[in-house]
Design an enzyme around this catalytic site. Structure first.
Site, mmCIF file in Angstrom:
data_model
loop_
_atom_site.group_PDB
_atom_site.id
_atom_site.type_symbol
_atom_site.label_atom_id
_atom_site.label_comp_id
_atom_site.label_asym_id
_atom_site.label_seq_id
_atom_site.Cartn_x
_atom_site.Cartn_y
_atom_site.Cartn_z
ATOM 1 N N GLY A 7 0.841 -1.191 0.000
ATOM 2 C CA GLY A 7 0.000 0.000 0.000
ATOM 3 C C GLY A 7 0.879 1.245 0.000
ATOM 4 O O GLY A 7 0.562 2.246 -0.645
ATOM 5 N N THR A 8 1.979 1.170 0.714
ATOM 6 C CA THR A 8 2.899 2.316 0.787
ATOM 7 C C THR A 8 3.405 2.686 -0.602
ATOM 8 O O THR A 8 3.418 3.870 -0.975
ATOM 9 C CB THR A 8 4.096 1.955 1.709
ATOM 10 O OG1 THR A 8 3.591 1.714 3.024
ATOM 11 C CG2 THR A 8 5.123 3.063 1.744
ATOM 12 N N GLN B 104 -7.616 0.635 4.113
ATOM 13 C CA GLN B 104 -8.387 0.162 5.273
ATOM 14 C C GLN B 104 -9.870 0.008 4.976
ATOM 15 O O GLN B 104 -10.626 -0.433 5.843
ATOM 16 C CB GLN B 104 -8.214 1.127 6.450
ATOM 17 C CG GLN B 104 -6.810 1.135 7.027
ATOM 18 C CD GLN B 104 -6.470 -0.127 7.806
ATOM 19 O OE1 GLN B 104 -7.335 -0.952 8.129
ATOM 20 N NE2 GLN B 104 -5.200 -0.285 8.137
ATOM 21 N N SER C 172 -3.952 -2.794 -0.279
ATOM 22 C CA SER C 172 -2.845 -3.591 0.263
ATOM 23 C C SER C 172 -3.366 -4.971 0.652
ATOM 24 O O SER C 172 -4.387 -5.082 1.334
ATOM 25 C CB SER C 172 -2.261 -2.891 1.485
ATOM 26 O OG SER C 172 -1.273 -3.700 2.071
ATOM 27 N N HIS D 170 -2.228 -7.324 2.721
ATOM 28 C CA HIS D 170 -2.164 -7.876 4.094
ATOM 29 C C HIS D 170 -3.204 -7.288 5.041
ATOM 30 O O HIS D 170 -3.301 -7.695 6.187
ATOM 31 C CB HIS D 170 -0.738 -7.766 4.672
ATOM 32 C CG HIS D 170 -0.334 -6.392 5.125
ATOM 33 N ND1 HIS D 170 -0.332 -6.029 6.450
ATOM 34 C CD2 HIS D 170 0.099 -5.316 4.435
ATOM 35 C CE1 HIS D 170 0.101 -4.781 6.561
ATOM 36 N NE2 HIS D 170 0.367 -4.328 5.344
ATOM 37 N N CYS E 10 6.558 4.301 16.120
ATOM 38 C CA CYS E 10 7.930 4.330 16.619
ATOM 39 C C CYS E 10 8.790 5.010 15.568
ATOM 40 O O CYS E 10 8.937 4.510 14.464
ATOM 41 C CB CYS E 10 8.432 2.906 16.830
ATOM 42 S SG CYS E 10 8.548 2.522 18.563
HETATM 43 N N1 PLP Z 1 -2.573 3.257 4.036
HETATM 44 C C1 PLP Z 1 -3.241 2.939 5.148
HETATM 45 C C2 PLP Z 1 -4.511 3.626 5.473
HETATM 46 C C3 PLP Z 1 -2.749 1.930 5.997
HETATM 47 O O1 PLP Z 1 -3.426 1.616 7.110
HETATM 48 C C4 PLP Z 1 -1.529 1.302 5.652
HETATM 49 C C5 PLP Z 1 -0.951 0.269 6.550
HETATM 50 O O2 PLP Z 1 -1.055 0.375 7.760
HETATM 51 C C6 PLP Z 1 -0.878 1.665 4.478
HETATM 52 C C7 PLP Z 1 -1.431 2.651 3.693
HETATM 53 C C8 PLP Z 1 0.397 1.023 4.053
HETATM 54 O O3 PLP Z 1 0.180 -0.253 3.517
HETATM 55 P P1 PLP Z 1 1.390 -1.318 3.503
HETATM 56 O O4 PLP Z 1 1.534 -1.831 4.894
HETATM 57 O O5 PLP Z 1 0.945 -2.366 2.532
HETATM 58 O O6 PLP Z 1 2.605 -0.600 3.032
#
Ligand code: PLP
Length: 390
Positions: free
Chosen positions: A71-72, A179, A199, A201, A323
């Site tokens: 997702g990042t 989410q 994402s 996971h 963190c």
């Molecule tokens: N965007 C949101 C709203 C998330 O909650 C997260 C993960 O916690 C991400 C993006 C990032 O996804 P990933 O963990 O696949 O990099």
């Protein structure tokens, strides 16, 4: 000890059916989808099937799905990739204050590179302040990024209004639906956004794979350069097993949604009502939410201590704190809502999932009650010791 996992917004366990789909690929589906021979073409077919499954989850066309490593990466690509689509003078990026760090910190990096960036306030309820958005989106705005569901509060942001404001000024819209997918219906067309991040996971799929949905006609500059994979939108040999896992997870999420969402909402409400009945407990965030999340503050309690005490008794939850470089940074989401630092540091997020049971919810609530009493007694003890020492 029978452990209770109430941190599904951090990550979800792999659905055994997803594992079943991935195992043969890991075992002998090793072909490179770019290879022209049988091995390669077999892998290509698997990736194409998964693309259709992911597209079906968000009502997109298969050609609109770009697989990423997370997702990042999808968020980073969206924030940096609009350059090909926006006109010359359009350089501004507008993001909400409660975005995930994948969006917020990329926006900050863009600002450091000299681009105009604006951060939109949220209301005390935790929803994007539409007046502030309207004031910050202008004719120079290239992209507006607002998430669909917040990872900490579960609040669903008013995307139709956000899109309307962005469109009036000709800006593109990126929606982080990481989410939201699998928890509420997500439809690229009716949301009318240009870019949408997913994402695996968070959907009972594997870690290290995600997708960016790019609406037809939106030109996207690739973040990673190299091979011509993903129609030149994301270079790098595809994570075939991961992509197959994401596809299967998307299929399962789509099939389960109608049954799973109300079941989780009922369980979440059951947990929440028990928690809110405890002394000094308050809910953080007001408005429409995804069905699995509640965020609650417990007056006078240190949430980190409470989290550790709960963990010792087998209940896993989250503080929403991050963190950073060895120091704990309090939740930027709760801070953006104007909550006092004291309240932020007394807040816990509970996020339920596919296998959460009513018994687990009841036991979790009882454990919170016991740990709260223990924490408060300890705090009182410290206060007495402090007064006596003076
Ligand atoms: N965007 C949101 C709203 C998330 O909650 C997260 C993960 O916690 C991400 C993006 C990032 O996804 P990933 O963990 O696949 O990099």
């Amino acid at each position: 000890m029978d452990r209770i996992y109430l941190d599904h917004n951090a990550t979800t366990p792999l659905d055994p059916r997803v594992l079943e789909a991935m195992l043969p690929v890991l075992r002998d589906g090793f072909g490179n989808p770019s290879s022209l021979h049988w091995f390669g073409q077999r892998a290509r077919a698997l990736v194409d099937d998964a693309r259709e499954q992911v597209a079906a989850l968000v009502a997109a066309g298969p050609a609109e799905v770009v697989f990423t490593s997370s997702g990042t990466e999808a968020d980073n690509t969206a924030l940096r990739g609009w350059a090909g689509s926006a006109g010359g003078a359009r350089r501004k990026v507008v993001v909400s204050a409660v975005e995930h760090h994948a969006v917020l910190r990329t926006a900050r990096a863009l600002a450091e590179d000299g681009l105009p960036v604006e951060v939109v306030r949220v209301t005390a309820d935790g929803l994007v302040d539409l007046e502030d958005l309207r004031a910050k989106v202008d004719d120079r705005t290239a992209l507006v990024a607002v998430m669909l569901a917040n990872n900490e509060t579960g609040l669903i942001q008013p995307l139709p209004e956000v899109v309307r404001i962005a469109r009036e000024r000709g800006a593109l819209v990126h929606c982080d639906a990481v989410q939201a997918a699998g928890k509420v219906p997500v439809d690229l067309k009716s949301l009318d956004v240009d870019l949408l991040a997913l994402s695996a996971h968070k959907l009972y799929g594997p870690k290290g794979v995600g997708a960016l949905c790019v609406r037809r006609g939106t030109r996207l500059t690739a973040l990673l350069r190299g091979g011509a994979q993903e129609r030149n939108r994301r270079a790098g040999t595809e994570n075939v097993a991961g992509i197959v896992g994401l596809g299967r997870a998307a299929d399962l999420a789509r099939e389960a949604l109608a049954e799973e969402a109300p079941r989780l909402a009922e369980l979440r409400d059951r947990l929440e009502s028990k928690l809110l009945a405890l002394a000094g407990a308050r809910r953080n965030g007001e408005g429409p939410r995804v069905p699995n999340t509640t965020n609650v503050s417990f007056d006078g309690v240190d949430a980190e201590g409470l989290l550790a005490a709960l963990d010792l008794r087998g209940v896993a939850v989250s503080t929403g704190a991050a963190c950073a470089a060895g120091a704990v940074e309090p939740s930027h989401v709760l801070r953006a809502m104007g909550l006092s630092m004291e309240r932020v540091q007394a807040s816990l997020r509970f996020s339920l999932g596919r296998w959460t049971t009513p018994e687990e919810v009841d036991r979790a609530a009882e454990t919170v009650e016991a740990c709260l009493a223990q924490q408060r007694a300890r705090t009182r003890g410290k206060a007495v010791a402090h007064t006596q020492a003076r």
